[in-house]
Design a protein around this motif. Structure first.
Motif, PDB file in Angstrom:
ATOM      1  N   LYS A 152       0.850  -1.195   0.000  1.00 12.61           N
ATOM      2  CA  LYS A 152       0.000   0.000   0.000  1.00 12.61           C
ATOM      3  C   LYS A 152       0.881   1.239   0.000  1.00 12.61           C
ATOM      4  N   ILE A 153       0.500   2.211  -0.792  1.00 13.01           N
ATOM      5  CA  ILE A 153       1.210   3.497  -0.782  1.00 13.01           C
ATOM      6  C   ILE A 153       0.200   4.601  -0.513  1.00 13.01           C
ATOM      7  N   GLU A 154       0.479   5.351   0.541  1.00 11.13           N
ATOM      8  CA  GLU A 154      -0.334   6.516   0.878  1.00 11.13           C
ATOM      9  C   GLU A 154       0.610   7.711   0.972  1.00 11.13           C
TER      10      GLU A 154
ATOM     11  N   GLY B 112      -4.757   9.504  -4.077  1.00  6.43           N
ATOM     12  CA  GLY B 112      -5.154   8.812  -2.855  1.00  6.43           C
ATOM     13  C   GLY B 112      -4.365   7.521  -2.677  1.00  6.43           C
ATOM     14  N   GLN B 113      -4.914   6.611  -1.890  1.00  7.92           N
ATOM     15  CA  GLN B 113      -4.212   5.351  -1.608  1.00  7.92           C
ATOM     16  C   GLN B 113      -4.156   4.446  -2.834  1.00  7.92           C
TER      17      GLN B 113
ATOM     18  N   GLY C 211       4.180  10.523   3.145  1.00  4.79           N
ATOM     19  CA  GLY C 211       3.432   9.359   3.615  1.00  4.79           C
ATOM     20  C   GLY C 211       4.332   8.154   3.741  1.00  4.79           C
TER      21      GLY C 211
ATOM     22  N   THR D  85       3.605   0.612   2.887  1.00  4.62           N
ATOM     23  CA  THR D  85       3.341  -0.460   3.849  1.00  4.62           C
ATOM     24  C   THR D  85       3.307  -1.790   3.103  1.00  4.62           C
TER      25      THR D  85
ATOM     26  N   ILE E  42      -3.050   0.440  -3.919  1.00  5.65           N
ATOM     27  CA  ILE E  42      -2.822  -0.861  -3.297  1.00  5.65           C
ATOM     28  C   ILE E  42      -2.678  -1.929  -4.372  1.00  5.65           C
TER      29      ILE E  42
ATOM     30  N   MET F  68      -7.666   4.874  -5.158  1.00  9.68           N
ATOM     31  CA  MET F  68      -8.809   5.636  -4.658  1.00  9.68           C
ATOM     32  C   MET F  68      -9.387   6.569  -5.732  1.00  9.68           C
TER      33      MET F  68
ATOM     34  N   GLN G  95       6.678  -1.073   7.467  1.00  2.89           N
ATOM     35  CA  GLN G  95       6.312   0.244   6.930  1.00  2.89           C
ATOM     36  C   GLN G  95       7.508   1.183   7.017  1.00  2.89           C
TER      37      GLN G  95
END
Length: 293
Positions: free
Chosen positions: A66-68, A74-75, A115, A118, A77, A91, A132
């Motif tokens: 996941k990258i935020e 947005g996110q 950000g 993860t 995944i 997103m 993370q």
């Protein structure tokens, strides 16, 4: 269908996996109807996750990245299995940005740089492994490299690229991941560094007709490499009606009772592939009965 080739140095101290992900990225664009910069970002993340997942020991092992980054997309995944098959979601699939300073798609601008990345590994144990680290660039390949170095103490080099035509079709997409094992000598590491400096970008190599085999062997040039294996990989969603039923049951009896009282069919859409699953109030009622048995 995409393809992953894995090559290894003669002394087995360095492994390079290379992916041709054009078909995977085309499917991402078809499913998510994404703009060019989001196609590039989600394509890079998907290929990187595929390379990380490929070769995990357990047949049912899964890896989620996941990258935020706080950007307008947005996110992001991506989830891959141990064969390198991958699915992805974002997103905000449509983001329009001007090119970056070097005239390329501004992936970092879409993703953001404030950000974290993860990584969740479900290896069939009681609890998944979660690592993370902060984002270093939002360009994704550098962020995967930073994650491996900081969280898993594996020196590595990751390169990922997606080339999108002006009509939004995918021209080419690929990448490679070099992982250096602890017993690698300084000479081997120096040779890898020299090779990376001499190589063009992945998309440029592919434009010039280089295959995944050639790219993997080029990255390990001077180390007498051999191709270990060669696998087909795909954009593959493992959603099913049964899995969707389990998601509904997890909502709890009260929430399901509210759905029944509403008297309307409920439609659930899979975010990874766009498939719809519809349930009537009677079908939801039977799920409540099953969950109590």
């Amino acid at each position: 269908m995409g393809r992953i080739v894995r090559a290894i140095s003669k002394d087995a101290s360095v492994v390079c996996s290379a992916i041709d992900g054009k078909d995977i990225v085309e499917e991402i664009e078809r499913v998510h109807k994404s703009s060019a910069v989001v196609t590039a970002a989600l394509g890079r993340l998907s290929m990187g996750t595929s390379l990380l997942g490929f070769g995990m020991k357990g047949e049912d092992d899964k890896i989620t990245v996941k990258i935020e980054g706080g950007g307008p997309a947005g996110q992001l995944i991506a989830v891959a299995d141990s064969y390198g098959n991958v699915k992805a979601d974002v997103m905000q699939p449509v983001v329009e940005l001007p090119p970056n300073a070097i005239g390329k798609l501004d992936v970092a601008g879409a993703v953001g740089t404030d950000g974290a990345i993860t990584v969740i590994k479900d290896l069939g144990l009681k609890e998944p492994y979660v690592g993370q680290v902060p984002l270093v660039s939002g360009e994704i390949a550098e962020d995967i490299t930073a994650y491996l170095a900081q969280s898993e103490q594996v020196p590595s080099v990751c390169a990922l690229g997606v080339l999108v035509n002006s009509d939004l079709t995918v021209k080419n997409a690929g990448g490679f991941l070099i992982q250096v094992l602890p017993f690698a000598s300084d000479e081997v590491i120096t040779q890898i560094e020299k090779n990376i400096q001499a190589m063009q970008s992945v998309t440029a190599l592919m434009e010039n007709g280089r295959t995944t085999d050639e790219i993997a062997l080029m990255a390990l040039d001077g180390l007498e490499p051999n191709v270990l294996d060669d696998f087909k990989v795909d954009y593959r969603c493992d959603c099913s009606r049964e899995r969707t039923e389990r998601v509904l049951i997890s909502l709890g009896s009260k929430e399901l009772a509210d759905i029944i009282d509403d008297g309307k069919d409920i439609d659930i859409k899979c975010h990874f592939c766009g498939k719809h699953y519809s349930f009537t109030p009677d079908e939801v009622r039977s799920l409540i009965s099953e969950s109590k048995e």
